[in-house]
Design a protein around this motif. Structure first.
Motif, PDB file in Angstrom:
ATOM      1  N   SER A 111       0.809  -1.221   0.000  1.00 25.98           N
ATOM      2  CA  SER A 111       0.000   0.000   0.000  1.00 25.98           C
ATOM      3  C   SER A 111       0.840   1.269   0.000  1.00 25.98           C
ATOM      4  N   THR A 112       2.157   1.148   0.137  1.00 26.24           N
ATOM      5  CA  THR A 112       3.001   2.349   0.089  1.00 26.24           C
ATOM      6  C   THR A 112       2.991   3.003  -1.285  1.00 26.24           C
ATOM      7  N   VAL A 113       2.584   2.265  -2.310  1.00 25.13           N
ATOM      8  CA  VAL A 113       2.577   2.843  -3.660  1.00 25.13           C
ATOM      9  C   VAL A 113       1.180   3.229  -4.120  1.00 25.13           C
ATOM     10  N   LEU A 114       0.153   2.953  -3.305  1.00 21.84           N
ATOM     11  CA  LEU A 114      -1.203   3.254  -3.748  1.00 21.84           C
ATOM     12  C   LEU A 114      -1.444   4.754  -3.881  1.00 21.84           C
ATOM     13  N   GLY A 115      -0.640   5.550  -3.181  1.00 19.45           N
ATOM     14  CA  GLY A 115      -0.775   6.999  -3.317  1.00 19.45           C
ATOM     15  C   GLY A 115      -0.480   7.495  -4.715  1.00 19.45           C
ATOM     16  N   VAL A 116       0.215   6.681  -5.498  1.00 18.24           N
ATOM     17  CA  VAL A 116       0.525   7.069  -6.883  1.00 18.24           C
ATOM     18  C   VAL A 116      -0.759   7.261  -7.683  1.00 18.24           C
ATOM     19  N   VAL A 117      -1.813   6.495  -7.348  1.00 16.93           N
ATOM     20  CA  VAL A 117      -3.080   6.637  -8.068  1.00 16.93           C
ATOM     21  C   VAL A 117      -4.074   7.476  -7.272  1.00 16.93           C
ATOM     22  N   ALA A 160      -4.693   7.193  -3.880  1.00 17.81           N
ATOM     23  CA  ALA A 160      -5.361   6.472  -2.803  1.00 17.81           C
ATOM     24  C   ALA A 160      -4.797   6.808  -1.429  1.00 17.81           C
ATOM     25  N   GLY A 161      -4.058   7.888  -1.314  1.00 18.82           N
ATOM     26  CA  GLY A 161      -3.590   8.345  -0.013  1.00 18.82           C
ATOM     27  C   GLY A 161      -2.397   7.565   0.509  1.00 18.82           C
ATOM     28  N   GLY A 162      -2.030   7.875   1.767  1.00 19.77           N
ATOM     29  CA  GLY A 162      -0.910   7.187   2.382  1.00 19.77           C
ATOM     30  C   GLY A 162       0.426   7.801   2.012  1.00 19.77           C
ATOM     31  N   ILE A 163       1.480   7.135   2.426  1.00 18.39           N
ATOM     32  CA  ILE A 163       2.837   7.648   2.219  1.00 18.39           C
ATOM     33  C   ILE A 163       3.201   7.665   0.748  1.00 18.39           C
ATOM     34  N   GLY A 164       2.501   6.847  -0.062  1.00 20.89           N
ATOM     35  CA  GLY A 164       2.788   6.826  -1.494  1.00 20.89           C
ATOM     36  C   GLY A 164       2.522   8.158  -2.170  1.00 20.89           C
ATOM     37  N   LEU A 165       1.574   8.928  -1.629  1.00 22.01           N
ATOM     38  CA  LEU A 165       1.280  10.241  -2.192  1.00 22.01           C
ATOM     39  C   LEU A 165       2.473  11.169  -2.045  1.00 22.01           C
ATOM     40  N   ALA A 168      13.513   5.766   3.651  1.00 25.15           N
ATOM     41  CA  ALA A 168      14.108   5.306   4.911  1.00 25.15           C
ATOM     42  C   ALA A 168      13.033   5.032   5.953  1.00 25.15           C
ATOM     43  N   LEU A 169      12.017   5.905   6.025  1.00 26.46           N
ATOM     44  CA  LEU A 169      10.925   5.698   6.981  1.00 26.46           C
ATOM     45  C   LEU A 169      10.151   4.424   6.647  1.00 26.46           C
ATOM     46  N   ILE A 170       9.891   4.206   5.368  1.00 24.61           N
ATOM     47  CA  ILE A 170       9.177   2.988   4.956  1.00 24.61           C
ATOM     48  C   ILE A 170       9.968   1.746   5.358  1.00 24.61           C
ATOM     49  N   LEU A 171      11.273   1.765   5.118  1.00 24.93           N
ATOM     50  CA  LEU A 171      12.108   0.612   5.462  1.00 24.93           C
ATOM     51  C   LEU A 171      12.101   0.341   6.959  1.00 24.93           C
TER      52      LEU A 171
END
Length: 276
Positions: A223-229, A231-236, A255-258
């Motif tokens: 879900s870290t990449v769902l912000g690309v579309v 959908a919110g979250g850190i991906g945005l 780094a935070l994600i890792l």
């Protein structure tokens, strides 16, 4: 009565026959055909994937330049990043929980040995295959169009994809489980669903919970990449940093994600050990 010499001779004769068979022209031809076919498949994959080692060699210095620009990390926006990471974890938790609750009854339908409606076995399996075949990223993209931008679309996308994947694994566990306790309870006059709830599920509960924990951990990463579309979250924030070529901010988010994923991996592993 066979003597040791006779037995030794029989073994040598069997080995000789095996060598003749292995060295036969037909086996050599078949091996050559298999090697050529495998090489052809990899050659086509290499072409379709447009692998270009020269481009890779030319691009590595650019990557080094980006890494050099990543330091020092952008710590001033850590509260914002933490909030977005919280959204990501919430999306994964809610989506995985909804999927697990939906997966359990579907797994019963999709298990050949206990399904109460045998005629629904294949339709249930087909539905699960369809849900598994569409990635949560694609589902999230569709739900952004339906419910608008924000984490809710991500929750729905995660839930639908994980529903199919988790239910398929649940069904496989159920089909591989022994049905002795189930039949014993049914022999007392209990109904099928009563026997499933009180005889089968308690034995399978640890492995089902372990599977659910795995999917929760997986969905946090996915879900870290769902912000690309949208959908919110850190991906945005990840996408915004990449669009602005702000590599210091970008690598701070990575780094935070890792760190979060590593901690969740340790917690999930510890919980799975407790369930075994």
């Amino acid at each position: 009565m066979n003597t040791p010499q006779t037995a030794h001779g029989a073994v040598q004769a069997a080995l000789a026959r095996q060598l003749v068979v292995r060295a036969s022209p037909w086996r050599r031809l078949r091996l050559a055909v298999i090697i050529v076919m495998v090489a052809a498949v990899y050659g086509l994959c290499w072409r379709f994937a447009q692998v270009d080692l020269i481009k890779l060699a030319d691009g590595l210095p650019k990557l080094g330049h980006w890494l050099a620009q990543a330091w020092p990390l952008t710590l001033s926006e850590l509260p914002l990043f933490a909030e977005r990471m919280g959204e990501t974890m919430a999306m994964a938790l809610l989506g995985t929980t909804a999927a697990a609750l939906l997966a359990l009854p579907m797994a019963v339908l999709a298990s050949r040995n206990i399904t109460p409606f045998p005629s629904l076995y294949y339709p249930a399996r087909w539905l699960l295959n369809a849900l598994r075949g569409i990635d949560s990223f694609v589902f999230a993209l569709l739900f952004v169009a339906a419910v608008g931008l924000g984490p809710f679309a991500g929750v729905l996308g995660i839930a639908l994809h994980t529903w199919g994947s988790a239910a398929k694994l649940f069904a496989d566990h159920i089909e591989n489980a022994g049905t002795g306790p189930l039949e014993a309870v049914r022999s007392t006059g209990a109904g099928r669903m009563t026997a499933i709830v009180y005889a089968l599920l308690p034995d399978l509960l640890p492995v089902l919970l372990s599977t659910t924990l795995f999917w929760w951990e997986f969905n946090v990463r996915a879900s870290t990449v769902l912000g690309v579309v949208g959908a919110g979250g850190i991906g945005l924030e990840l996408k915004n940093s990449m669009d602005l070529l702000d590599f210091s901010r970008l690598f701070t988010i990575i780094a935070l994600i890792l760190i979060v994923v590593t901690l969740l991996d340790q917690i999930s592993g510890w919980l799975r050990k407790k369930l075994v």
